[in-house]
Scaffold this motif. Structure first.
Motif, PDB file in Angstrom:
ATOM      1  N   SER A  58       0.821  -1.215   0.000  1.00 10.59           N
ATOM      2  CA  SER A  58       0.000   0.000   0.000  1.00 10.59           C
ATOM      3  C   SER A  58       0.853   1.263   0.000  1.00 10.59           C
ATOM      4  N   GLY A  60       3.153   4.565  -0.319  1.00 11.21           N
ATOM      5  CA  GLY A  60       3.039   5.840  -1.010  1.00 11.21           C
ATOM      6  C   GLY A  60       3.857   5.885  -2.287  1.00 11.21           C
ATOM      7  N   PHE A  80      -3.981  -5.242   0.224  1.00  8.44           N
ATOM      8  CA  PHE A  80      -4.035  -5.254   1.683  1.00  8.44           C
ATOM      9  C   PHE A  80      -5.018  -4.235   2.265  1.00  8.44           C
ATOM     10  N   ASN A  81      -5.658  -4.657   3.346  1.00  9.31           N
ATOM     11  CA  ASN A  81      -6.521  -3.770   4.123  1.00  9.31           C
ATOM     12  C   ASN A  81      -7.441  -2.959   3.216  1.00  9.31           C
ATOM     13  N   GLN A 109     -12.879  -0.247  12.324  1.00  7.62           N
ATOM     14  CA  GLN A 109     -13.567   0.404  11.196  1.00  7.62           C
ATOM     15  C   GLN A 109     -14.671  -0.510  10.687  1.00  7.62           C
ATOM     16  N   MET A 195       4.274  -8.743   4.688  1.00  7.10           N
ATOM     17  CA  MET A 195       5.196  -9.885   4.783  1.00  7.10           C
ATOM     18  C   MET A 195       4.424 -11.200   4.839  1.00  7.10           C
ATOM     19  N   PHE A 213       7.704  -2.989  -1.790  1.00  6.55           N
ATOM     20  CA  PHE A 213       8.064  -3.450  -0.451  1.00  6.55           C
ATOM     21  C   PHE A 213       9.494  -2.973  -0.212  1.00  6.55           C
ATOM     22  N   HIS A 224       0.695   5.984   2.371  1.00  6.96           N
ATOM     23  CA  HIS A 224      -0.080   5.176   1.422  1.00  6.96           C
ATOM     24  C   HIS A 224      -0.267   5.924   0.110  1.00  6.96           C
ATOM     25  N   THR A 235       7.017   3.040   6.082  1.00  2.35           N
ATOM     26  CA  THR A 235       7.951   2.347   5.195  1.00  2.35           C
ATOM     27  C   THR A 235       9.070   1.672   6.003  1.00  2.35           C
ATOM     28  N   HIS A 240       5.506  -3.311  13.620  1.00  6.67           N
ATOM     29  CA  HIS A 240       5.925  -4.526  12.907  1.00  6.67           C
ATOM     30  C   HIS A 240       7.437  -4.512  12.653  1.00  6.67           C
TER      31      HIS A 240
HETATM   32  O1  NCC Z   1      -0.590   0.276   6.081  1.00  7.45           O
HETATM   33  P1  NCC Z   1      -0.922  -1.141   5.780  1.00  7.45           P
HETATM   34  O2  NCC Z   1      -0.312  -2.082   6.973  1.00  7.45           O
HETATM   35  O3  NCC Z   1      -2.345  -1.464   5.505  1.00  7.45           O
HETATM   36  O4  NCC Z   1      -0.035  -1.589   4.528  1.00  7.45           O
HETATM   37  C1  NCC Z   1      -0.057  -2.911   3.991  1.00  7.45           C
HETATM   38  C2  NCC Z   1       1.366  -3.440   3.856  1.00  7.45           C
HETATM   39  O5  NCC Z   1       2.100  -2.670   2.904  1.00  7.45           O
HETATM   40  C3  NCC Z   1       3.479  -2.528   3.314  1.00  7.45           C
HETATM   41  N1  NCC Z   1       3.809  -1.078   3.353  1.00  7.45           N
HETATM   42  C4  NCC Z   1       2.833  -0.153   3.551  1.00  7.45           C
HETATM   43  C5  NCC Z   1       3.146   1.201   3.520  1.00  7.45           C
HETATM   44  C6  NCC Z   1       4.456   1.603   3.281  1.00  7.45           C
HETATM   45  N2  NCC Z   1       4.810   2.901   3.192  1.00  7.45           N
HETATM   46  N3  NCC Z   1       5.418   0.659   3.104  1.00  7.45           N
HETATM   47  C7  NCC Z   1       5.117  -0.662   3.135  1.00  7.45           C
HETATM   48  O6  NCC Z   1       6.028  -1.489   2.959  1.00  7.45           O
HETATM   49  C8  NCC Z   1       3.611  -3.240   4.672  1.00  7.45           C
HETATM   50  O7  NCC Z   1       4.141  -4.530   4.470  1.00  7.45           O
HETATM   51  C9  NCC Z   1       2.165  -3.338   5.150  1.00  7.45           C
HETATM   52  O8  NCC Z   1       1.943  -4.493   5.937  1.00  7.45           O
HETATM   53  C10 NCC Z   1      -0.712  -3.950   8.327  1.00  7.45           C
HETATM   54  O9  NCC Z   1       0.397  -4.514   8.171  1.00  7.45           O
HETATM   55  O10 NCC Z   1      -1.796  -4.558   8.461  1.00  7.45           O
HETATM   56  C11 NCC Z   1      -0.738  -2.397   8.292  1.00  7.45           C
HETATM   57  O11 NCC Z   1      -2.056  -1.956   8.618  1.00  7.45           O
HETATM   58  C12 NCC Z   1      -2.241  -0.574   8.999  1.00  7.45           C
HETATM   59  C13 NCC Z   1      -3.746  -0.370   9.317  1.00  7.45           C
HETATM   60  O12 NCC Z   1      -4.140  -1.185  10.413  1.00  7.45           O
HETATM   61  C14 NCC Z   1      -4.582  -0.801   8.080  1.00  7.45           C
HETATM   62  O13 NCC Z   1      -4.192  -0.053   6.941  1.00  7.45           O
HETATM   63  C15 NCC Z   1      -6.068  -0.598   8.294  1.00  7.45           C
HETATM   64  O14 NCC Z   1      -6.403   0.745   8.427  1.00  7.45           O
HETATM   65  C16 NCC Z   1      -1.340  -0.222  10.166  1.00  7.45           C
HETATM   66  N4  NCC Z   1      -1.498   1.187  10.514  1.00  7.45           N
HETATM   67  C17 NCC Z   1      -1.948   1.591  11.707  1.00  7.45           C
HETATM   68  O15 NCC Z   1      -2.282   0.831  12.601  1.00  7.45           O
HETATM   69  C18 NCC Z   1      -2.064   3.084  11.902  1.00  7.45           C
HETATM   70  C19 NCC Z   1       0.109  -0.467   9.742  1.00  7.45           C
HETATM   71  O16 NCC Z   1       0.987  -0.166  10.824  1.00  7.45           O
HETATM   72  C20 NCC Z   1       0.314  -1.904   9.313  1.00  7.45           C
END
Ligand code: NCC
Length: 276
Positions: A58, A60, A80-81, A109, A195, A213, A224, A235, A240
């Protein structure tokens, strides 16, 4: 340690992090409701054989990447998500074959999860960051986010959409390997959705392309591609063990460094392609 070769690590992942989903009748996931809602077929059976797969992070850095056509050319695409395709297809494509969501999104949510049509395409897979690796009863009593009600509500609204639950053992088996290949101690939190998604697709596909990634030249603090929130931790990691995950994937990459820098693309052999 990192002196093990690429194929050795892939074989370790294949042997020690098998794809495992909850089936009706597994411990507390018993009774009529779970019988009706948990898919009876395995993911492999539901999706059929997959040659090439795309894992779309996801990040940016996907904004203004123009990778959409390349991403859609794969047999299957994992997102994802709440990552959308609408309005972003030029950069991230429009095909969604699977979507992995965390239990935090489902619970915090919930209204959006039940209403937003972006979740209704393809196969859904959820996971919960439980501290328990094996004991399903302990997990069921005390998940990180209490997802049962949302899972069942979603299933009632979309009874024909396959909705899987990843077994929590997977995240900890994967964590163990991340720790073994890391020179320093990593935080005891589960690997990111991204991952875990890579591992799921290595189990299902002959070859996978992972997008943004390992970040490209477009890397910035934009969290994002679909919203203007700026935070380097997205990033680089915080909760995690994201930087350790990225180190491992960098080690496994079969594509060139140029693909990473220009496209944000990593190429990996699926588990079936490695002779272990
Ligand atoms: O942001 P998120 O992750 O949904 O992103 C999915 C996966 O993409 C990779 N990523 C994302 C952004 C970025 N700049 N670099 C990346 O490499 C990561 O591998 C990430 O796992 C999650 O892992 O589930 C996560 O979820 C969010 C959030 O819960 C969801 O978006 C739902 O709203 C988490 N953010 C928060 O809790 C604020 C995030 O830490 C992890």
């Amino acid at each position: 340690s990192m002196s093990l070769g690429r194929a050795d690590i892939t074989c370790e992942l294949r042997a020690r992090v098998p794809l495992r989903v909850i089936k009706a009748g597994d411990g507390p996931f018993s009774g009529e409701q779970w019988e009706k809602s948990l898919p009876s077929r395995g993911l492999e059976e539901t999706l059929g054989p997959l040659k090439t797969c795309a894992v779309v992070m996801s990040s940016g850095a996907l904004r203004r990447s123009s990778l959409g056509m390349e991403i859609d050319s794969h047999d299957a695409v994992l997102r994802f998500n709440a990552a959308p395709t609408e309005g972003h297809s030029r950069d991230v494509g429009s095909k969604t074959t699977l979507r992995i969501v965390n239990s935090q999104l489902m619970v915090t949510q919930k209204a959006r999860f039940l209403q937003d049509a972006l979740f209704n395409t393809g196969v859904l897979i959820m996971w919960d960051p439980a501290p328990y690796s094996k004991d399903l009863h302990e997990w069921y009593r005390n998940p990180d986010f209490n997802f049962t009600e949302t899972y069942q509500d979603y299933h009632r609204l979309h009874p024909r959409q396959p909705f899987y639950i990843l077994s929590p053992s997977m995240q900890w088996e994967l964590w163990d390997i991340l720790q073994e290949y890391s020179p320093t101690a990593i935080q005891p939190n589960p690997p990111s959705s991204g991952m875990q998604g890579i591992i799921v697709m290595l189990s299902l596909c002959d070859r996978i392309s992972v997008y943004e990634f390992l970040p490209s030249h477009r890397k910035s603090d934009l969290c994002h591609y679909f919203e203007d929130i700026h935070n380097w931790q997205c990033t680089q990691g915080h909760y995690h063990p994201l930087s350790f995950e990225k180190n491992l994937i960098k080690h496994l990459n079969q594509g060139g460094q140029e693909d990473v820098v220009k496209l944000g693309k990593v190429t990996l052999n699926g588990f079936s392609q490695e002779r272990c």
